[in-house]
Design a protein around this motif. Structure first.
Motif, PDB file in Angstrom:
ATOM      1  N   SER A 122       0.834  -1.213   0.000  1.00  0.00           N
ATOM      2  CA  SER A 122       0.000   0.000   0.000  1.00  0.00           C
ATOM      3  C   SER A 122       0.860   1.250   0.000  1.00  0.00           C
ATOM      4  CB  SER A 122      -0.923   0.004   1.224  1.00  0.00           C
ATOM      5  OG  SER A 122      -1.810  -1.086   1.159  1.00  0.00           O
ATOM      6  N   ALA A 123       1.926   1.232   0.772  1.00  0.00           N
ATOM      7  CA  ALA A 123       2.800   2.412   0.860  1.00  0.00           C
ATOM      8  C   ALA A 123       3.493   2.669  -0.477  1.00  0.00           C
ATOM      9  CB  ALA A 123       3.846   2.205   1.967  1.00  0.00           C
ATOM     10  N   ALA A 124       3.960   1.607  -1.134  1.00  0.00           N
ATOM     11  CA  ALA A 124       4.619   1.779  -2.436  1.00  0.00           C
ATOM     12  C   ALA A 124       3.635   2.346  -3.449  1.00  0.00           C
ATOM     13  CB  ALA A 124       5.184   0.439  -2.917  1.00  0.00           C
ATOM     14  N   ILE A 125       2.406   1.818  -3.429  1.00  0.00           N
ATOM     15  CA  ILE A 125       1.393   2.283  -4.395  1.00  0.00           C
ATOM     16  C   ILE A 125       1.045   3.754  -4.120  1.00  0.00           C
ATOM     17  CG2 ILE A 125      -1.010   1.952  -5.122  1.00  0.00           C
ATOM     18  CD1 ILE A 125      -0.502  -1.102  -4.322  1.00  0.00           C
ATOM     19  N   ALA A 126       0.896   4.085  -2.830  1.00  0.00           N
ATOM     20  CA  ALA A 126       0.541   5.462  -2.484  1.00  0.00           C
ATOM     21  C   ALA A 126       1.643   6.436  -2.886  1.00  0.00           C
ATOM     22  CB  ALA A 126       0.265   5.556  -0.978  1.00  0.00           C
ATOM     23  N   GLU A 127       2.871   6.029  -2.699  1.00  0.00           N
ATOM     24  CA  GLU A 127       3.981   6.958  -2.952  1.00  0.00           C
ATOM     25  C   GLU A 127       4.424   6.983  -4.407  1.00  0.00           C
ATOM     26  OE1 GLU A 127       8.429   7.985  -1.197  1.00  0.00           O
ATOM     27  OE2 GLU A 127       7.147   6.535  -0.154  1.00  0.00           O
ATOM     28  N   HIS A 128       4.414   5.801  -5.033  1.00  0.00           N
ATOM     29  CA  HIS A 128       5.008   5.710  -6.381  1.00  0.00           C
ATOM     30  C   HIS A 128       4.026   5.277  -7.451  1.00  0.00           C
ATOM     31  CE1 HIS A 128       8.979   6.121  -4.520  1.00  0.00           C
ATOM     32  NE2 HIS A 128       8.608   5.211  -3.646  1.00  0.00           N
ATOM     33  N   GLY A 129       2.806   4.981  -7.106  1.00  0.00           N
ATOM     34  CA  GLY A 129       1.815   4.554  -8.101  1.00  0.00           C
ATOM     35  C   GLY A 129       1.732   3.045  -8.215  1.00  0.00           C
ATOM     36  N   PRO A 130       0.637   2.570  -8.843  1.00  0.00           N
ATOM     37  CA  PRO A 130       0.403   1.116  -8.886  1.00  0.00           C
ATOM     38  C   PRO A 130       1.475   0.341  -9.651  1.00  0.00           C
ATOM     39  CG  PRO A 130      -1.255   2.321 -10.159  1.00  0.00           C
ATOM     40  CD  PRO A 130      -0.502   3.330  -9.397  1.00  0.00           C
ATOM     41  N   ASP A 131       2.113   0.978 -10.625  1.00  0.00           N
ATOM     42  CA  ASP A 131       3.119   0.233 -11.391  1.00  0.00           C
ATOM     43  C   ASP A 131       4.462   0.147 -10.670  1.00  0.00           C
ATOM     44  OD1 ASP A 131       1.375  -0.359 -13.408  1.00  0.00           O
ATOM     45  OD2 ASP A 131       1.882   1.392 -14.625  1.00  0.00           O
ATOM     46  N   PHE A 191      -7.680  -4.198  -8.564  1.00  0.00           N
ATOM     47  CA  PHE A 191      -7.728  -3.472  -7.284  1.00  0.00           C
ATOM     48  C   PHE A 191      -6.447  -2.673  -7.044  1.00  0.00           C
ATOM     49  CE2 PHE A 191     -11.205  -6.208  -7.348  1.00  0.00           C
ATOM     50  CZ  PHE A 191     -12.198  -5.566  -6.628  1.00  0.00           C
ATOM     51  N   VAL A 192      -5.284  -3.256  -7.334  1.00  0.00           N
ATOM     52  CA  VAL A 192      -4.060  -2.442  -7.313  1.00  0.00           C
ATOM     53  C   VAL A 192      -4.040  -1.546  -8.553  1.00  0.00           C
ATOM     54  CG1 VAL A 192      -1.535  -2.552  -7.482  1.00  0.00           C
ATOM     55  CG2 VAL A 192      -2.762  -4.119  -5.958  1.00  0.00           C
ATOM     56  N   GLY A 193      -4.493  -2.096  -9.696  1.00  0.00           N
ATOM     57  CA  GLY A 193      -4.526  -1.299 -10.927  1.00  0.00           C
ATOM     58  C   GLY A 193      -3.258  -1.391 -11.740  1.00  0.00           C
ATOM     59  N   THR A 194      -2.539  -2.489 -11.602  1.00  0.00           N
ATOM     60  CA  THR A 194      -1.334  -2.680 -12.414  1.00  0.00           C
ATOM     61  C   THR A 194      -1.441  -3.987 -13.205  1.00  0.00           C
ATOM     62  OG1 THR A 194       1.075  -2.839 -12.403  1.00  0.00           O
ATOM     63  CG2 THR A 194      -0.062  -3.916 -10.569  1.00  0.00           C
ATOM     64  N   ALA A 195      -0.860  -3.972 -14.388  1.00  0.00           N
ATOM     65  CA  ALA A 195      -0.727  -5.226 -15.155  1.00  0.00           C
ATOM     66  C   ALA A 195       0.657  -5.825 -14.952  1.00  0.00           C
ATOM     67  CB  ALA A 195      -0.989  -4.963 -16.631  1.00  0.00           C
ATOM     68  N   ASN A 196       1.358  -5.329 -13.955  1.00  0.00           N
ATOM     69  CA  ASN A 196       2.669  -5.916 -13.636  1.00  0.00           C
ATOM     70  C   ASN A 196       2.489  -7.217 -12.867  1.00  0.00           C
ATOM     71  OD1 ASN A 196       3.999  -3.829 -14.826  1.00  0.00           O
ATOM     72  ND2 ASN A 196       4.469  -2.751 -12.918  1.00  0.00           N
ATOM     73  N   ILE A 197       1.804  -8.141 -13.526  1.00  0.00           N
ATOM     74  CA  ILE A 197       1.712  -9.501 -12.998  1.00  0.00           C
ATOM     75  C   ILE A 197       2.101 -10.430 -14.139  1.00  0.00           C
ATOM     76  CG2 ILE A 197      -0.825  -9.409 -13.383  1.00  0.00           C
ATOM     77  CD1 ILE A 197      -0.983 -11.706 -11.252  1.00  0.00           C
ATOM     78  N   ALA A 249     -14.588  -3.322  -9.594  1.00  0.00           N
ATOM     79  CA  ALA A 249     -13.210  -2.950  -9.252  1.00  0.00           C
ATOM     80  C   ALA A 249     -13.009  -1.446  -9.389  1.00  0.00           C
ATOM     81  CB  ALA A 249     -12.247  -3.679 -10.181  1.00  0.00           C
ATOM     82  N   PRO A 250     -12.166  -0.870  -8.558  1.00  0.00           N
ATOM     83  CA  PRO A 250     -11.972   0.583  -8.603  1.00  0.00           C
ATOM     84  C   PRO A 250     -11.175   1.057  -9.802  1.00  0.00           C
ATOM     85  CG  PRO A 250     -10.526  -0.417  -6.948  1.00  0.00           C
ATOM     86  CD  PRO A 250     -11.412  -1.500  -7.459  1.00  0.00           C
ATOM     87  N   VAL A 251     -10.364   0.188 -10.405  1.00  0.00           N
ATOM     88  CA  VAL A 251      -9.418   0.676 -11.403  1.00  0.00           C
ATOM     89  C   VAL A 251      -8.974  -0.508 -12.259  1.00  0.00           C
ATOM     90  CG1 VAL A 251      -7.493   0.335  -9.776  1.00  0.00           C
ATOM     91  CG2 VAL A 251      -7.200   1.932 -11.651  1.00  0.00           C
ATOM     92  N   MET A 252      -8.615  -0.210 -13.502  1.00  0.00           N
ATOM     93  CA  MET A 252      -8.044  -1.267 -14.352  1.00  0.00           C
ATOM     94  C   MET A 252      -6.866  -0.683 -15.123  1.00  0.00           C
ATOM     95  SD  MET A 252      -9.783  -4.181 -14.110  1.00  0.00           S
ATOM     96  CE  MET A 252      -9.693  -5.118 -15.636  1.00  0.00           C
ATOM     97  N   PRO A 253      -5.838  -1.478 -15.372  1.00  0.00           N
ATOM     98  CA  PRO A 253      -4.717  -0.963 -16.169  1.00  0.00           C
ATOM     99  C   PRO A 253      -5.158  -0.784 -17.620  1.00  0.00           C
ATOM    100  CG  PRO A 253      -4.407  -3.306 -15.702  1.00  0.00           C
ATOM    101  CD  PRO A 253      -5.641  -2.881 -14.966  1.00  0.00           C
ATOM    102  N   ALA A 254      -4.656   0.275 -18.239  1.00  0.00           N
ATOM    103  CA  ALA A 254      -5.055   0.557 -19.624  1.00  0.00           C
ATOM    104  C   ALA A 254      -4.129  -0.129 -20.624  1.00  0.00           C
ATOM    105  CB  ALA A 254      -5.045   2.071 -19.858  1.00  0.00           C
ATOM    106  N   ALA A 255      -3.004  -0.612 -20.153  1.00  0.00           N
ATOM    107  CA  ALA A 255      -2.018  -1.178 -21.079  1.00  0.00           C
ATOM    108  C   ALA A 255      -1.400  -2.429 -20.475  1.00  0.00           C
ATOM    109  CB  ALA A 255      -0.934  -0.141 -21.365  1.00  0.00           C
ATOM    110  N   GLN A 256      -0.640  -3.120 -21.306  1.00  0.00           N
ATOM    111  CA  GLN A 256       0.078  -4.297 -20.827  1.00  0.00           C
ATOM    112  C   GLN A 256       1.061  -3.922 -19.722  1.00  0.00           C
ATOM    113  OE1 GLN A 256       2.020  -6.483 -23.943  1.00  0.00           O
ATOM    114  NE2 GLN A 256       0.270  -6.348 -25.336  1.00  0.00           N
TER     115      GLN A 256
END
Ligand code: SF4
Length: 690
Positions: free
Chosen positions: A81-90, A115-121, A358-365
């Protein structure tokens, strides 16, 4: 009473009967399971010997100390949560596994993307069949495996390309061998630079030059046209792109195959002699910088002849892992969305977002595996979660990957053991349940969904992956969407989502299982998808309808490209890596039983007699192998199963089992630009006596 479950290892997906008794677990093949009909290979039959709990991680570890679950999960949730808040979901990433069950896979993908909003999976399936996913989508509009295993038995010609089926998918090999014994007129062609155990079954072995597959299948396509064997009616009705693909095929240089005219003629004659032809392909096709083009060069030949969608014919990708297909279904790759939907299609994304609320979805790969760990190395990823896999050993350039993970701000690993190369450099290690302790489903290479069932409770405080993921998700504030009571509930949600995907003209549809009761899920018998109100199992494309906008399959113009790196004076040998018969991946499970180490007990280097003589290497001595990325010391095995200039080394050993045998440390991280899959079979190396 026997517990009916599914093997832990390869993509054949064999059914297993496990009898739990006072003296251990007796394993045998399930005679009713459609993948294996009672057969098992050496690995599967030894599953009962791998259930010991010695060395298991029994409680969460934070640094060097044991911790309670609440403390560990709070820490993971807070850091992410802290990383996402400070640097964004990616700024966060998830690296998961084709050995996860579908339900585990579904919830981690939902957490990351919705929910995180990243496609970095991304997943270790990137190393397995990512090129096939892209090749299928280019040709069919979706990632569809058209046929079934039974096609192998019904075919008159079976072509194996880059597939040591005898060792890597042994029960499929057994099925093929049985079919050939029953019908000796069946022909088997093996296309492989090595003379592997699979050649025992082959009528023709084509010792193709590494990377020569596109040139081979382009030659075949040109010959199909030259001999007037194109299925014009099929093309007119169901296929686009033929002329461009044929032009590219005719312009290609068949000498890149390294094959003699006689071998080429024999291949073309055999391929064309029987309409019922199946082309099976595996890692020799996928693990290549032109892997996607290789896939399409194979599919092109099947489309040009209309040999697809009918019994005994078609291209057949065999996946390496037990649930690589399930991972594809849930969208567990950085370039995919759930249920074979397209991540960069706003309508698809919106539909999934609405379904998940869901609150958010990634727009790109997101970042594919190699890029992900480059980003970790650069410090762009602040928090990394690795689940059920060991990238510090298994990725190319493994020493560099290990150092990158070690340097990451926060790394959490979920695993059965804390001794893996990756767990050793993690900040938090969470104890996960393993095979024989978990409940859920897997999908094998021919779209067969099977149940895995537990034989006993997980030891210590170990938890199921879906429970761990949901525990973190709830602590990150996403409780409502992750309040599952068990895998059946997750499966129902996944099945319901697939109905939405089907409405977008996608192939993956198991909406007929969306209302499955807990009892029916518990007793679920293996079933091929699709499973909807109107469709049940079977082959795709028999109706000549594809999942493209115009409903036609696409032939793709492809041309031979050289391997990413040429050999030279400094590194004159080409390293091919792969599996051996009795080990699996990084040996976390297969290493538990001495029986499986009797076949090949240590890392080795297979080298041609002329090359060994030139280098002064005697059999069973040690050789040092170097690439710009790393070194390994391997036992010398002299054999003409490899050609001069090429060497082979298995990839299983780890820092814990043989620190000088980490073969992936040698492998260059060159990738296919379309799929991101690394070329793990062609790294130039130097070799010297050690
Ligand atoms: Fe398990 Fe694959 Fe062997 Fe079947 S062939 S028993 S799935 S390892």
């Amino acid at each position: 009473m026997s517990v009916k479950t599914t093997c832990a290892y390869c993509g054949v997906g064999c059914g297993v009967l496990a009898d739990v008794g006072p003296n251990g677990v007796a394993i045998k093949g399930d005679p009713d399971h459609p993948a294996n009909f009672g057969r098992l290979c050496s690995k599967g039959s030894a599953l009962g010997e791998t259930l010991g709990t010695e060395g298991r991680l029994l409680a969460p570890q934070i640094g060097d100390r044991s911790a309670g679950w609440d403390e560990a999960l709070d820490l993971v949730a807070d850091k992410f949560s802290a990383a996402i808040a400070e640097h964004g979901p990616d700024s966060v990433a998830f690296y998961v596994s084709g050995q996860l069950l579908t339900e585990d896979y579904y919830v981690i993908n939902k957490l990351a993307k919705g929910f995180v909003g990243t496609a970095n999976i991304d997943t270790n399936s990137r190393l397995c069949m990512a090129s096939t996913v892209v090749g299928h989508k280019r040709a069919f509009g979706t990632d569809t495996v058209p046929g079934l295993y039974t096609d192998l038995e019904e075919a008159d010609t079976v072509v194996l390309v880059g597939s040591n089926l005898a060792w890597c998918h042994p029960v499929l090999y057994q099925r093929l061998a049985a079919a050939k014994a029953a019908r000796p007129e069946m022909r088997v062609i093996n296309v492989d630079p090595r003379r592997t155990a699979t050649c025992d079954l082959a009528d023709l072995h084509l010792r193709i030059a590494p990377g020569g597959d596109v040139a081979l299948f382009n030659h075949l396509l040109a010959e199909i046209s030259e001999r007037g064997l194109v299925d014009e009616a099929y093309l007119t009705e169901a296929v686009s792109g033929f002329e461009a693909a044929l032009d590219a095929a005719r312009a290609d240089d068949v000498s890149e195959t390294g094959l003699s005219d006689a071998d080429l003629a024999a291949f073309v004659d055999l391929w064309l002699a029987n309409e019922k032809t199946v082309t099976v392909f595996s890692q020799g096709v996928n693990q290549s910088t032109s892997g996607v083009d290789k896939v399409n060069s194979i599919i092109n030949c099947h489309l040009a002849t209309g040999r697809i969608g009918k019994a005994g014919m078609g291209p057949l990708s065999v996946t390496g892992q037990p649930n690589a297909m399930g991972g594809r279904e849930v969208g567990g790759l950085a370039n995919t969305l759930a249920c074979h939907l397209d991540i960069e299609n706003p309508d698809h994304s919106k539909a999934v977002q609405d379904f998940w609320n869901a609150p958010v979805m990634p727009a790109a790969q997101g970042l594919k595996a190699i890029d992900m760990f480059d980003a970790v190395e650069r410090g762009d990823i602040k928090a990394l979660w690795v689940i059920c896999t060991n990238p510090a050993q298994s990725l190319p350039d493994a020493d560099r990957v290990r150092a990158a993970i070690k340097g990451c701000d926060f790394v959490v690993v979920s695993d059965m053991y804390d001794t893996t190369d990756t767990a050793q450099v993690a900040d938090v290690v969470l104890p996960a349940s393993g095979w024989g302790e978990k409940f859920g489903t897997v999908t094998n290479s021919d779209r067969l969904i099977s149940r895995q069932r537990a034989l006993r409770a997980a030891p210590g405080k170990a938890r199921h992956d879906w429970e761990i993921i949901c525990g973190v998700a709830r602590r990150m504030g996403f409780g409502e969407a992750f309040n599952y009571h068990g895998p059946a509930e997750i499966f129902r949600e996944h099945a319901a989502l697939s109905g939405i995907a089907a409405a977008f003209n996608k192939d993956f549809d198991i909406s007929g299982l969306a209302e499955i009761s807990d009892d029916d899920y518990e007793t679920f018998e293996p079933q091929h998808w699709p499973v909807s109100a109107v469709k049940t199992g079977g082959r795709f494309f028999g109706d000549r309808k594809f999942f493209t906008e115009d409903g036609r399959a696409r032939m793709v113009a492809v041309s031979h490209r050289p391997l990413a790196q040429a050999t030279d004076e400094d590194r004159p040998y080409r390293l091919n890596t792969g599996r051996i018969r009795d080990q699996w991946h990084t040996m976390t499970r297969t290493g538990q039983t001495g029986r499986l180490t009797q076949h090949m007990g240590e890392p080795y280097l297979e080298i041609h007699p002329e090359d060994a003589l030139k280098l002064g290497l005697a059999a069973a001595t040690l050789a040092k192998v170097d690439s710009p990325h790393g070194s390994a010391i391997l036992r010398v095995m002299i054999s003409d199963r490899v050609t001069q200039g090429e060497v082979f080394a298995p990839l299983h050993w780890t820092e814990d089992t043989c620190p000088t045998g980490r073969v992936n440390a040698l492998v260059a991280p060159n990738v296919d630009k379309l799929s991101g899959q690394p070329e793990s079979k062609a790294t130039p190396v130097s070799i010297s006596p050690y």
